[in-house]
Design an enzyme around this catalytic site. Structure first.
Site, PDB file in Angstrom:
ATOM      1  N   CYS A   2       0.920  -1.332  -0.299  1.00  0.00           N
ATOM      2  CA  CYS A   2       0.081   0.026  -0.002  1.00  0.00           C
ATOM      3  C   CYS A   2       0.634   1.379  -0.268  1.00  0.00           C
ATOM      4  CB  CYS A   2      -0.559  -0.058   0.957  1.00  0.00           C
ATOM      5  SG  CYS A   2      -1.914  -1.486   1.551  1.00  0.00           S
ATOM      6  N   ARG A  27       2.117   1.877  -6.080  1.00  0.00           N
ATOM      7  CA  ARG A  27       2.340   0.705  -5.015  1.00  0.00           C
ATOM      8  C   ARG A  27       1.511  -0.484  -4.652  1.00  0.00           C
ATOM      9  NH1 ARG A  27       6.481   2.189  -1.844  1.00  0.00           N
ATOM     10  NH2 ARG A  27       5.896   0.564   0.045  1.00  0.00           N
ATOM     11  N   TRP A  75      -2.982  -1.917  -1.667  1.00  0.00           N
ATOM     12  CA  TRP A  75      -3.245  -3.667  -2.177  1.00  0.00           C
ATOM     13  C   TRP A  75      -3.527  -4.295  -1.120  1.00  0.00           C
ATOM     14  CZ3 TRP A  75      -0.356  -8.379  -0.756  1.00  0.00           C
ATOM     15  CH2 TRP A  75      -0.558  -8.570  -1.985  1.00  0.00           C
ATOM     16  N   ASN A 101      -0.577   0.272   6.299  1.00  0.00           N
ATOM     17  CA  ASN A 101       0.262  -1.190   5.377  1.00  0.00           C
ATOM     18  C   ASN A 101       0.445  -2.430   5.564  1.00  0.00           C
ATOM     19  OD1 ASN A 101       1.356  -1.885   3.362  1.00  0.00           O
ATOM     20  ND2 ASN A 101       3.930  -1.046   3.402  1.00  0.00           N
ATOM     21  N   GLY A 102      -0.249  -3.322   5.755  1.00  0.00           N
ATOM     22  CA  GLY A 102       1.242  -4.141   6.532  1.00  0.00           C
ATOM     23  C   GLY A 102       0.090  -5.392   6.700  1.00  0.00           C
ATOM     24  N   GLU A 484      13.139 -13.776 -17.227  1.00  0.00           N
ATOM     25  CA  GLU A 484      13.030 -12.437 -16.813  1.00  0.00           C
ATOM     26  C   GLU A 484      12.166 -12.334 -18.229  1.00  0.00           C
ATOM     27  OE1 GLU A 484      12.935 -10.347 -15.352  1.00  0.00           O
ATOM     28  OE2 GLU A 484      12.782  -8.594 -16.156  1.00  0.00           O
ATOM     29  N   LYS A 488       7.691 -10.194 -17.592  1.00  0.00           N
ATOM     30  CA  LYS A 488       7.570  -9.721 -17.469  1.00  0.00           C
ATOM     31  C   LYS A 488       6.436 -10.082 -18.832  1.00  0.00           C
ATOM     32  CE  LYS A 488       9.973  -6.939 -16.347  1.00  0.00           C
ATOM     33  NZ  LYS A 488      10.083  -7.768 -14.914  1.00  0.00           N
ATOM     34  N   GLU A 491       3.311 -11.049 -16.210  1.00  0.00           N
ATOM     35  CA  GLU A 491       2.644 -10.037 -15.363  1.00  0.00           C
ATOM     36  C   GLU A 491       2.371  -8.748 -15.986  1.00  0.00           C
ATOM     37  OE1 GLU A 491       5.478  -8.955 -12.876  1.00  0.00           O
ATOM     38  OE2 GLU A 491       7.219  -7.877 -13.879  1.00  0.00           O
ATOM     39  N   HIS A 507      14.344 -32.757 -21.806  1.00  0.00           N
ATOM     40  CA  HIS A 507      13.608 -33.693 -20.721  1.00  0.00           C
ATOM     41  C   HIS A 507      12.399 -33.133 -20.531  1.00  0.00           C
ATOM     42  CE1 HIS A 507      18.036 -34.249 -20.645  1.00  0.00           C
ATOM     43  NE2 HIS A 507      18.696 -33.492 -20.418  1.00  0.00           N
ATOM     44  N   LYS A 609       4.171  -2.729  -6.405  1.00  0.00           N
ATOM     45  CA  LYS A 609       5.477  -1.942  -6.808  1.00  0.00           C
ATOM     46  C   LYS A 609       6.286  -2.849  -5.647  1.00  0.00           C
ATOM     47  CE  LYS A 609       8.493  -0.903  -8.902  1.00  0.00           C
ATOM     48  NZ  LYS A 609       8.826  -1.492 -10.041  1.00  0.00           N
TER      49      LYS A 609
END
Ligand code: F6R
Length: 614
Positions: A2, A27, A75, A101-102, A484, A488, A491, A507, A609
């Site tokens: 948040c 965030r 968030w 936040n948390g 990576e 990308k 997301e 394999h 973020k």
């Protein structure tokens, strides 16, 4: 997670708070809310969805004038992202409002206690519990600062809380445990934010708080105490970037702007890293050379994209220093009971410096007496503060949720660390180190070269805008690049994407190949002939099964051309440094594809973020 803002001063608090939230929205963006103190009462508004929804609501039903306020962009952790669960939360008489936040880990017990005492809690959040507890305290006669200290001593978990009391417009009070919080120091006004972006428009003087501290801001000043009320101090520092760096600068997305900033970011990350004699110097590494010579194992911990930087670092550091180097996802690290000694160097890579998984991992390492070095982009954040040493990546603020320049500058910091260790331990000659440093200095131009060719990648995104699945292959340092590239795409474009080590295909994963499936193939430079040739064999194998190959290879690599349905030319660089150039087209591809699909590139669904919960 948040974003949190607090303000007391002479300006309209609504404007300061909303603007701060706008800069913090990266965030978390599930909902947003504001509380102002006006005429001995709270004026609040909150709305599910992005900040724009809240702004619209305020435009339709304006809030009263006020110079004291708090705000939040969420968030979600406890409770769905709806209007009721949005912050701020108020106490039962609507005297105290709180943003948080948390996670309050003992909230169920506290909620039960409050409900038994007749409190009616309206939301599913843990935060509302804190609001009720604070209001109990102020109604019993405590000022808001004392109330916050008393309540915080009862809370378990990770939290930043910011509160206002309708009957005391002179102050905003905040507290932190294991969660970010900084204070902005103004003239006749003071600010609170999850990070400095919240107030960078108003002041570049900041105060970082320690663990378990309460801060009270008034127009006149700032007072810091511990949770037990004893006086404490923060550390004041100057923020070396300004509002312009936190704005989009004409780009459609912060992410695109940050991709294009990478040449400059690389240059900044390399700035001032050697002395006049050409010896590498890492001023912020406060671990002595003798201690570094005694290191017999390196463990690099990180999450997500930062973990891929760690994977690249392993190749470089082991090669240059001959020190065994393990990589571990931060959230797995302490649960496997890792073997750490005084001679273990734990390297924590974190763009934000606040990732809870990584923070908890370094705390574990510190307890085991290992030395901890952070590679971080955020001055004043918790991870470098709790580490023995830090290499700052100097990328400037990274606002797009998907990491780009953060990643490339982490790579630079990892290379510098590897070379520095090689210098201190004598595993490379000075001229060999100088040669790599010269190569690094050229990477600014090499990355620019790739960016100048962005149109080629954009055309590719147009071509594959209906793709349902995309694979990425690489070997050696190209393997993390493949991972990576896939991350990308997942997301940002929300499509199935996977990265594989090319040698692993046979394999199992090769069964995924079907006609027309786009597969990005990162080809190592020809300087590593075996790697290069094996990668070409892998490309032939998938092409024989109908895959459509998009090959990233040195521009003049004619050996690979016959097997490339599409060729993305890369500049010729050493194998270990190739991730710096090979990652860039994959960033551009994901950004462009997500844009074409109509997604919000800077704020992808379900993400935030800075992941400040475990
Ligand atoms: C992906 C991304 C994340 C972060 C991860 C770690 O684009 O940005 O995977 O890399 O959450 O974050 P930091 O580096 O802040 O610890």
């Amino acid at each position: 997670m948040c974003g949190i803002v607090g303000y007391v001063g002479q300006k309209q608090a609504k404007d300061v708070v909303i603007e701060g939230l706008r800069l913090l929205e990266y965030r978390g963006y599930d909902s947003a809310g504001i509380a102002l103190v006006h005429d001995n009462a709270l004026a609040t508004d909150k709305k599910a969805g992005k900040l724009a929804n809240l702004e619209k609501a305020i435009a339709e039903a304006p809030l009263p004038s006020s110079t004291t306020g708090i705000g939040h962009t969420r968030w979600a952790t406890h409770g769905a992202p709806n209007d009721v669960n949005a912050h701020p939360h108020a106490g039962p008489q609507r005297r105290v409002a709180v943003v948080h936040n948390g996670i309050l880990e003992n909230f169920a017990r506290l909620r039960d206690e409050l409900e038994r005492a007749g409190h009616d809690l309206l939301s599913e959040t843990d935060t509302e519990v804190a609001a009720h507890l604070l209001e109990n305290e102020v109604r019993a006669g405590a000022d808001l600062t004392t109330a916050m200290q008393n309540v915080c001593r009862r809370l378990e978990g990770a939290f930043t809380l910011v509160a206002v009391d309708a009957e005391d417009p002179s102050r905003v009070v905040a507290a932190r445990r294991n969660s970010p919080l900084v204070v902005g120091l103004g003239d006749g006004e003071n600010f609170i934010g999850s990070d400095v972006a919240a107030f960078i428009e108003h002041t570049r003087e900041a105060l970082e708080l320690g663990q378990d501290q309460v801060v009270t801001i008034t127009r006149e000043g700032v007072e810091v105490t511990s949770f037990d009320g004893s006086p404490a101090e923060g550390r004041q520092y100057h923020v070396d970037w300004d509002l312009a760096a936190a704005e989009k600068d004409g780009y459609d997305w912060f992410m695109r702007k940050e991709i294009f900033e990478q040449p400059r970011a690389i240059a900044d990350a390399l700035l001032g890293r050697h002395d006049e004699a050409g010896l590498l110097q890492l001023d912020e590494v406060r671990i002595s050379d003798d201690e570094l010579r005694d290191i017999d194992k390196i463990v690099i911990i990180a999450c997500g994209t930062s973990n891929y930087a760690a994977m690249v670092a392993k190749y470089a550091i082991e090669h240059w220093t001959r020190i065994p180097c393990e990589i571990e996802l931060s959230h797995e690290f302490r649960y496997r009971d890792p073997i750490l000694t005084r001679n273990t160097l734990v390297v924590a890579i974190s763009q934000s410096g606040e990732t809870a998984d990584t923070l908890m991992a370094i705390r574990h390492a510190v307890k085991q007496k290992a030395k901890v070095l952070a590679i971080c982009n955020t001055n004043g954040s918790t991870i470098p503060r709790e580490s023995d040493a830090v290499i700052y990546t100097h990328a400037g603020p990274e606002i797009g949720v998907a990491s780009t320049k953060g990643f490339l500058t982490q790579l630079i910091a990892c290379y510098l660390l590897g070379l520095y260790l090689a210098q201190v331990r004598g595993t490379k000659f000075g001229d060999e180190i100088a040669a790599v440093v010269r190569e690094l200095a050229q990477m600014e131009d090499r990355v620019q070269q790739v960016l100048d060719d962005a149109a080629r990648t954009y055309a590719l995104a147009e071509r594959f805008r209906d793709a349902k699945s995309v694979l990425f292959l690489g070997r050696h340092a190209g393997f993390p690049v493949a991972l990576e590239g896939a991350l990308k795409l997942k997301e940002l474009a929300y499509i199935h994407a996977e990265g594989f080590a090319a040698g692993e295909l046979k394999h199992g994963p090769i069964a995924l190949i079907e006609p027309g499936l786009p597969v990005f193939c990162v080809v190592p430079p020809r300087g590593r002939d075996q790697l290069h040739d094996k990668m070409i064999s892998a490309i032939q194998e998938i092409r024989a099964r109908g895959a459509l190959t998009i090959v990233l290879a040195e521009g003049d690599d004619t050996e690979v051309t016959p097997y490339a349905d599409v060729l993305i030319p890369l500049p010729t660089v050493p194998t270990l440094l190739q991730p710096l150039v090979a990652t860039v087209p994959l960033q551009l591809f994901a950004c462009e594809l997500a844009t074409l699909m109509g997604h919000d590139v800077d704020q992808p669904r379900n993400l935030a973020k800075s992941v400040t919960v475990e």
